[in-house]
Design a protein around this motif. Structure first.
Motif, short mmCIF file in Angstrom:
data_model
loop_
_atom_site.label_atom_id
_atom_site.label_comp_id
_atom_site.label_asym_id
_atom_site.label_seq_id
_atom_site.Cartn_x
_atom_site.Cartn_y
_atom_site.Cartn_z
N TYR A 1 38.53 40.82 53.21
CA TYR A 1 37.32 41.18 52.48
C TYR A 1 37.08 40.16 51.38
O TYR A 1 38.00 39.46 50.95
N THR B 1 36.13 38.96 47.64
CA THR B 1 36.12 39.34 46.23
C THR B 1 36.01 38.08 45.39
O THR B 1 36.85 37.19 45.50
N ASN C 1 35.05 37.01 41.25
CA ASN C 1 34.63 37.34 39.90
C ASN C 1 33.88 36.12 39.36
O ASN C 1 34.47 35.20 38.79
N TYR D 1 38.25 33.90 53.51
CA TYR D 1 39.10 35.06 53.20
C TYR D 1 39.76 35.57 54.48
O TYR D 1 39.08 35.92 55.44
N SER E 1 42.95 37.78 51.05
CA SER E 1 42.03 38.70 50.37
C SER E 1 42.71 39.55 49.31
O SER E 1 42.16 39.76 48.23
N ALA F 1 41.68 39.60 45.19
CA ALA F 1 41.14 40.82 44.57
C ALA F 1 42.03 41.37 43.46
O ALA F 1 41.68 42.37 42.83
N ASN G 1 43.33 42.00 40.06
CA ASN G 1 42.83 41.88 38.69
C ASN G 1 43.92 41.95 37.62
O ASN G 1 43.62 41.94 36.43
#
Length: 240
Positions: A23, A25, A27, A87, A116, A120, A122
């Motif tokens: 997936y 992601t 930022n 990804y 992925s 992702a 964080n």
């Protein structure tokens, strides 16, 4: 094809599970902050995210050979000055075989691939100031822009450590890259097109929103389990 890797000191993350469900992601604001830090002065570089391209290539969800890296990068979409972020689920080859790899990028080229799950992430490594995902993507983009590894509390450290520093020499290399364009207003920018590798074509259904929510929850649980599992401090998770 010259490729480079970044590594992650993995006191807190275990190797990701293979889910056959990569997936995207990104930022964008986090990347903007890295490429507009004080060492850029007034020559900041804006990160601009283009449309996501999807390829049904289950054979490329788990990258285990350099030949597969070549096949993946041959899918490049857009002009040669547009960076493609790919990804996938897992990567274990990038110039050499290493099951701890989580990303692989061309040095001076317009392509890189990441896992992925890590893109992702964080969480911020102890002592760092940026997340695992932001450093992973920005580090690989740094290779695309011509940067090599540099040890210390900086972005191009070969280990993910949560830092974003780019020195004056690195900024000069970035600004000279053909991947950095300038718009009519004089703003420098880099265009990034995410590329999602899929196991199968998505089939819309009335319950798709519920399925999406379930998927997000499952990914969150999986990521949390990975962090809780931990690894001995001597272990390393490498990303190209």
């Amino acid at each position: 094809m010259k490729i480079k890797s970044l590594c992650f000191i993995a006191a807190m993350l275990a190797a990701p599970l293979t889910a056959n469900a990569a997936y995207v992601t990104i930022n964008e604001s986090g990347l903007d902050a890295i490429f507009s830090q004080s060492s850029f002065g007034t020559n900041t570089v804006d990160i601009r995210i283009g449309p996501t391209t999807q390829f049904v290539r289950p054979d490329l969800l788990d990258i285990s050979t350099d030949a597969e890296i070549g096949d993946l990068f041959s899918l490049h979409t857009g002009l040669s000055n547009i960076v493609n972020f790919y990804y996938v689920d897992t990567i274990s080859s990038c110039g050499s075989i290493n099951p701890s790899i989580i990303g692989c990028g061309q040095v001076g080229g317009p392509n890189f691939v990441v896992e992925s799950l890590y893109a992702a992430d964080n969480s911020i490594p102890s002592g760092g100031i940026i997340s695992v995902g932001n450093q992973l993507l920005a580090h690989e983009l740094g290779h695309n822009l011509g940067l090599s590894h540099r040890t210390g509390n900086d972005l191009m450290n070969p280990f993910i450590n949560g830092f974003m520093d780019l020195n004056a020499t690195e900024v000069s290399i970035i600004l000279a890259s053909p991947l950095v364009q300038t718009d009519t207003g004089g703003q420098r920018f880099i265009t990034i097109n995410p590329v999602l590798i899929m196991a199968a074509e998505a089939i819309p259904e009335p319950s798709s929103a519920i399925l999406l929510l379930v998927g997000i929850i499952a990914a969150s649980i999986r990521s949390r389990k990975a962090r809780l599992a931990g690894l001995p401090e001597a272990d390393q998770i490498c990303h190209k």
